[in-house]
Design a protein around this motif. Structure first.
Motif, PDB file in Angstrom:
ATOM      1  N   MET A  79      66.327  -4.380  26.922  1.00  0.00           N
ATOM      2  CA  MET A  79      67.555  -4.870  27.878  1.00  0.00           C
ATOM      3  C   MET A  79      69.127  -4.970  26.733  1.00  0.00           C
ATOM      4  N   ASP A  80      69.828  -5.449  27.864  1.00  0.00           N
ATOM      5  CA  ASP A  80      71.162  -5.687  26.658  1.00  0.00           C
ATOM      6  C   ASP A  80      71.320  -7.533  26.496  1.00  0.00           C
ATOM      7  N   TYR A 107      65.035  -3.699  35.033  1.00  0.00           N
ATOM      8  CA  TYR A 107      65.157  -2.169  34.300  1.00  0.00           C
ATOM      9  C   TYR A 107      64.849  -1.152  35.931  1.00  0.00           C
ATOM     10  N   ARG A 108      65.599   0.119  36.533  1.00  0.00           N
ATOM     11  CA  ARG A 108      64.336   0.642  37.008  1.00  0.00           C
ATOM     12  C   ARG A 108      64.872   2.124  36.212  1.00  0.00           C
ATOM     13  N   LEU A 128      73.631   0.497  36.338  1.00  0.00           N
ATOM     14  CA  LEU A 128      73.344  -0.071  34.874  1.00  0.00           C
ATOM     15  C   LEU A 128      72.024  -0.664  34.517  1.00  0.00           C
ATOM     16  N   HIS A 129      70.964  -0.729  35.832  1.00  0.00           N
ATOM     17  CA  HIS A 129      70.211  -1.162  36.050  1.00  0.00           C
ATOM     18  C   HIS A 129      69.152   0.116  35.814  1.00  0.00           C
ATOM     19  N   LEU A 130      69.576   1.396  34.625  1.00  0.00           N
ATOM     20  CA  LEU A 130      69.545   2.176  34.412  1.00  0.00           C
ATOM     21  C   LEU A 130      69.022   2.470  32.563  1.00  0.00           C
ATOM     22  N   THR A 131      69.982   1.407  31.944  1.00  0.00           N
ATOM     23  CA  THR A 131      69.984   1.236  30.743  1.00  0.00           C
ATOM     24  C   THR A 131      69.784  -0.328  30.463  1.00  0.00           C
ATOM     25  N   GLY A 132      69.206  -0.682  31.321  1.00  0.00           N
ATOM     26  CA  GLY A 132      68.978  -2.068  31.248  1.00  0.00           C
ATOM     27  C   GLY A 132      70.022  -3.500  30.754  1.00  0.00           C
TER      28      GLY A 132
END
Length: 180
Positions: A79-80, A107-108, A128-132
């Motif tokens: 996660m960011d 996250y997704r 942006l759920h795809l990239t944390g």
């Protein structure tokens, strides 16, 4: 009064604000940032010091990566950390240091995102759920509009307002906002 004594007292008094400022800034720089979460789908809870001063705590971030996993598949990503800073700043601005976030989604995986795009509206192909970098959150006892307004005032990342679904989307992408 002795001239040396007078000059010494004068210099001591002049240096006190600088000394106090130095002690205060050191104390602030070492401040622990604590976040508390409850995941609505997994029923997991976590309270974690994720950062002390300017230093992220690696083991805490690893725990958060797992906590923010795709609850449908179990997949996790890094996660960011700026997302956690954003969440911390929202919580701090709202004035409750012990506030616990309810996490609706974080996250997704690509498979989950594709499925959601097919079965429900408003799911971005390049979410942006795809990239944390995103989380859908709320506080149990606080109107969503307060979270939305606080996040918008921070002027960092995206803020989506979903009152019918009972969450606010926060992300670390470009500054933008949407929703009612």
């Amino acid at each position: 009064m002795n001239r040396r004594y007078f000059l010494g007292a004068l210099l001591s008094a002049a240096s006190m604000p600088a000394l106090a400022s130095s002690v205060f800034s050191r104390k602030t720089a070492d401040q622990a940032r604590v976040l508390s979460f409850y995941h609505l789908h997994t029923e997991d809870r976590i309270d974690v010091v994720y950062r002390i001063g300017d230093r992220y705590q690696r083991s805490a971030l690893q725990k958060l990566n797992y906590f923010f996993r795709d609850f449908r598949t179990g997949d996790a990503v890094t996660m960011d950390p700026q997302l956690f800073d954003l969440l911390y700043d929202v919580k701090s601005r709202l004035g409750d240091p012990d506030a616990r976030f309810d996490v609706v989604s974080a996250y997704r995986s690509p498979a989950t995102n594709a499925k959601l795009r097919r079965t429900s509206g408003g799911v971005a192909r390049k979410s942006l759920h795809l990239t944390g970098q995103a989380a859908d959150i709320r506080f149990p006892d606080l109107p969503l509009r307060y979270i939305r307004d606080t996040a918008v005032a921070l002027n960092r990342g995206g803020v989506g307002y979903y009152p019918k679904s009972d969450f606010v989307h926060l992300d670390t992408g470009e500054v933008r906002r949407w929703g009612a």
